[in-house]
Design a protein around this motif. Structure first.
Motif, short mmCIF file in Angstrom:
data_model
loop_
_atom_site.label_atom_id
_atom_site.label_comp_id
_atom_site.label_asym_id
_atom_site.label_seq_id
_atom_site.Cartn_x
_atom_site.Cartn_y
_atom_site.Cartn_z
N SER A 298 0.82 -1.25 -0.16
CA SER A 298 0.02 -0.08 0.21
C SER A 298 0.84 1.36 -0.09
CB SER A 298 -0.80 0.01 1.29
OG SER A 298 0.01 0.05 2.40
N PRO A 299 0.29 2.49 -0.40
CA PRO A 299 1.23 3.47 -0.45
C PRO A 299 1.92 3.85 0.81
CG PRO A 299 -0.98 3.91 -1.78
CD PRO A 299 -1.02 2.72 -0.78
N GLU A 300 1.08 3.66 2.00
CA GLU A 300 1.48 4.09 3.02
C GLU A 300 2.73 3.08 3.67
OE1 GLU A 300 -1.42 3.57 2.55
OE2 GLU A 300 -2.63 5.37 3.20
N ASP A 301 2.42 1.84 3.31
CA ASP A 301 3.44 0.85 3.73
C ASP A 301 4.94 0.81 2.58
OD1 ASP A 301 2.04 -0.46 5.73
OD2 ASP A 301 1.06 -1.93 4.39
N ALA A 302 4.46 1.21 1.59
CA ALA A 302 5.69 1.29 0.51
C ALA A 302 6.47 2.70 1.21
CB ALA A 302 5.04 1.73 -0.90
N VAL A 303 5.84 3.68 1.67
CA VAL A 303 6.66 4.80 1.99
C VAL A 303 7.64 4.27 3.38
CG1 VAL A 303 6.62 7.00 3.20
CG2 VAL A 303 5.25 6.53 1.30
N ARG A 304 6.77 3.67 4.37
CA ARG A 304 7.66 3.21 5.37
C ARG A 304 8.64 2.10 5.13
NH1 ARG A 304 2.23 3.51 8.00
NH2 ARG A 304 1.91 1.23 7.17
N GLN A 305 8.46 1.32 4.06
CA GLN A 305 9.35 0.37 3.78
C GLN A 305 10.65 0.99 3.19
OE1 GLN A 305 9.36 -2.96 4.73
NE2 GLN A 305 11.15 -3.60 3.80
N ALA A 306 10.39 1.79 2.23
CA ALA A 306 11.32 2.64 1.44
C ALA A 306 12.23 3.31 2.35
CB ALA A 306 10.79 3.74 0.58
N ILE A 307 11.88 4.14 3.48
CA ILE A 307 12.45 4.70 4.66
C ILE A 307 13.19 4.01 5.36
CG2 ILE A 307 12.35 6.40 6.62
CD1 ILE A 307 9.89 7.75 5.32
N SER A 308 12.93 2.79 5.66
CA SER A 308 13.35 1.87 6.45
C SER A 308 14.54 1.31 5.76
CB SER A 308 12.23 0.64 6.97
OG SER A 308 13.13 -0.58 7.62
N SER A 309 14.30 0.89 4.33
CA SER A 309 15.49 0.16 3.59
C SER A 309 16.59 1.35 3.45
CB SER A 309 14.93 -0.01 2.18
OG SER A 309 14.56 0.99 1.54
N MET A 310 16.42 2.52 3.57
CA MET A 310 17.44 3.39 3.44
C MET A 310 18.60 3.35 4.53
SD MET A 310 17.27 5.08 0.55
CE MET A 310 17.96 6.70 0.69
N GLY A 311 18.01 2.96 5.90
CA GLY A 311 18.98 2.92 7.07
C GLY A 311 18.88 3.98 8.05
N ASP A 312 19.82 3.82 9.08
CA ASP A 312 19.61 5.19 9.78
C ASP A 312 20.12 6.34 9.14
OD1 ASP A 312 19.91 6.58 12.28
OD2 ASP A 312 21.57 5.31 13.11
N PRO A 313 19.50 7.54 9.58
CA PRO A 313 19.33 8.55 8.83
C PRO A 313 20.75 9.36 9.46
CG PRO A 313 17.59 8.81 10.04
CD PRO A 313 17.87 7.50 10.05
N VAL A 314 20.85 9.24 10.53
CA VAL A 314 22.11 9.84 11.28
C VAL A 314 23.54 9.21 10.70
CG1 VAL A 314 23.43 10.45 13.25
CG2 VAL A 314 20.93 10.71 13.31
N LEU A 315 23.39 7.97 10.56
CA LEU A 315 24.67 7.07 10.03
C LEU A 315 24.85 7.31 8.50
CD1 LEU A 315 26.86 5.14 10.70
CD2 LEU A 315 25.20 3.32 9.97
N ILE A 316 23.59 7.52 8.00
CA ILE A 316 23.98 8.03 6.40
C ILE A 316 24.34 9.22 6.19
CG2 ILE A 316 22.60 8.31 4.35
CD1 ILE A 316 20.47 6.36 5.23
N GLY A 317 23.75 10.30 7.05
CA GLY A 317 24.43 11.58 7.00
C GLY A 317 25.81 11.87 7.39
N ALA A 318 26.27 10.87 8.41
CA ALA A 318 27.59 11.09 9.04
C ALA A 318 28.56 10.48 7.88
CB ALA A 318 27.87 10.29 10.17
#
Length: 497
Positions: free
Chosen positions: A51-71
């Motif tokens: 679903s659109p909601e689950d797709a967004v949550r899954q996409a964000i989750s698959s990107m990983g920890d935002p602080v770690l990515i930014g670092a």
């Protein structure tokens, strides 16, 4: 999930990532790239039945920890610092400023002096923080402006309309042509027609001015320009910045060096410069010659001890001051004349009419000092040699060692630059500084080619000093912004972006 909810979730994630990026001007491009990736992931998950909601949550989750990515992104895309190079640069600037203040003043120093260290230092700092990004942004305007400046100075010089500031401005413009041509080579490298047009046009203009104006050939900036430009061209070939087979490119660079350097060998003034440089004794005719200064410096250096300054008696100093040590057995009429003699002016006029040019002596044997016997302009042209005369060979060699460390750290930083344009630009500026230093040091040991260049950071100067601060600042700036500034892919020298 509605659009607002999606935007809020994605925006929150992107804010977390970009907050870790220390270089703020880079945040928008990173944010845009990550947002594009997220959108692709959302569409991919939706195509799999989410679903659109689950797709967004899954996409964000698959990107990983935002602080770690930014670092991690900040580690890759961060402003670089060169602490050791900064330290030794500051040390040499203070050394040059201190030596200029310590060495006995002359009327020329009173007029110009070491005050140029102040605007030079300000220009260096400004260029470090703003130089490379501004150069990328306004590269077309700067390139055209510097080319027009050099063209105007070339026309003025060729037409013999000489003004006081023309020689230093010509030196200034010639050195700045080195990074300009580097940018032209880089930005026209993918278009053979543009590249050949730029190369042929530049080479033709160069040869026209070199063969039509003797004044260009007496300027050391000419040979510094040639060596720096060809060295940069070879660097760009070595790093495969210029496309094509290396053996053909290297052959073309060598042929270009021979062609552009031909005026240095095929013109009378060019041959005179080389003869005076390689065999200074064969070109000494009077005490006012630069070649005589070279011979004098060699003689004084041979008498300087290792651990303390030069010690000479009054008669010995008078011999060196008047030139008698050299001309007594060769041409006594070239020996300096004491201005205290009543018939001084008549003697000088008579000797000048006969082709003799004796030095004017303003001191007596009982009051002569080391400052009296040194070559004219010793305060900036012979600073290394004077340091040896004053303190001995060991302190002089220590100063040479610091200068050597400066260039070692400088090129160490340059070779660590990854961007093609940034590395080529920094290398071209480094070559310009290096060759000035080499020719300055050769002159301090008795082998002067044409006019004295400026020793970067150490020797005082006017526009040449400011030019060197600008070149050094561009190196610092290219290294500093190597990982955070996007390089141009195409180049149009006339049209706007």
């Amino acid at each position: 999930m509605n659009k607002n909810t999606f935007d809020n979730a994605v925006s929150s994630f992107l804010d977390e990532v970009t907050d870790q990026i220390s270089y703020k001007p880079l945040r928008p491009s990173i944010r845009q790239e990550l947002e594009s990736h997220l959108q692709d992931h959302v569409e991919e998950y939706q195509s799999q039945g989410f679903s659109p909601e689950d797709a967004v949550r899954q996409a964000i989750s698959s990107m990983g920890d935002p602080v770690l990515i930014g670092a991690e992104l900040n580690e890759v895309h961060r402003i670089q610092k060169a602490p050791w190079l900064s330290f030794i640069t500051a040390l040499l600037l203070l050394t040059g400023f201190g030596l200029s203040a310590f060495i006995q003043w002359t009327p020329e120093q009173a007029a110009n002096g070491f005050l140029y260290y102040i605007p030079g230092g300000i220009l260096l700092i400004m260029t470090v923080f703003k130089g490379y990004p501004l150069l990328i942004r306004y590269r077309k305007i700067l390139t055209v402006s510097i080319c027009l400046l050099y063209l105007a100075l070339a026309v003025i010089t060729t037409s013999r309309v000489i003004i006081y500031w023309c020689p230093p401005l010509t030196y200034f413009a010639t050195l700045l042509l080195i990074p300009v041509i580097t940018i032209l080579l880089y930005c026209s490298r993918k278009s053979k027609k543009k590249f050949m047009a730029a190369a042929v046009g530049s080479a033709g203009s160069w040869l026209l001015f070199m063969y039509s104006s003797r004044l260009f050939l007496i300027d050391t900036a000419i040979i510094i320009f040639l060596l720096s430009a060809i060295g940069t061209l070879c660097f760009m070939i070595h790093r495969r910045i210029l496309p094509g087979k290396k053996k053909y490119l290297y052959s073309g660079a060598l042929s270009l060096l021979v062609l552009l350097g031909s005026p240095l060998f095929l013109t009378a003034s060019g041959r005179e410069n080389i003869k005076a440089f390689l065999f200074p004794q064969s070109a000494v005719y009077r005490t006012l010659d630069d070649t005589y200064n070279g011979i004098l410096v060699q003689e004084l250096l041979s008498k300087t001890p290792l651990t303390h300054g030069l010690e000479l008696s009054g008669p010995e100093m008078m011999d060196y001051g008047t030139g008698a040590w050299y001309f007594a057995s060769r041409d006594p009429k070239q020996i300096g004349i004491d201005v205290t003699q009543q018939d001084f002016q008549e003697k000088v006029d008579a000797l000048w009419d006969q082709g003799y040019h004796p030095r004017y002596i303003h001191y007596q044997e009982d009051q002569v000092t080391l400052w009296d016997i040194l070559p004219q302009h010793y305060h900036n042209n012979y600073l290394i040699a004077v340091c040896i005369f004053l303190f001995g060979w060991l302190p002089g060699l220590a100063l040479l060692g610091v200068i050597g460390l400066f260039f070692t750290f400088l090129f160490s930083c340059i070779t660590r630059i990854h961007g093609h344009l940034a590395s080529a630009l920094a290398f071209s500026c480094g070559q310009c500084l290096l060759w000035q230093g080499i020719f300055y040091l050769l002159g301090n040991f008795g082998y002067q080619y044409a006019y004295f260049p400026n020793m970067p950071l150490v020797s005082e100067g006017r526009l040449s000093s400011l030019c060197n601060m600008l070149l050094l600042g561009l190196i610092f700036s290219a290294y500093r912004y190597d990982c955070v500034t996007e390089e141009p892919l195409n180049y149009g020298p006339v049209t706007s972006d």
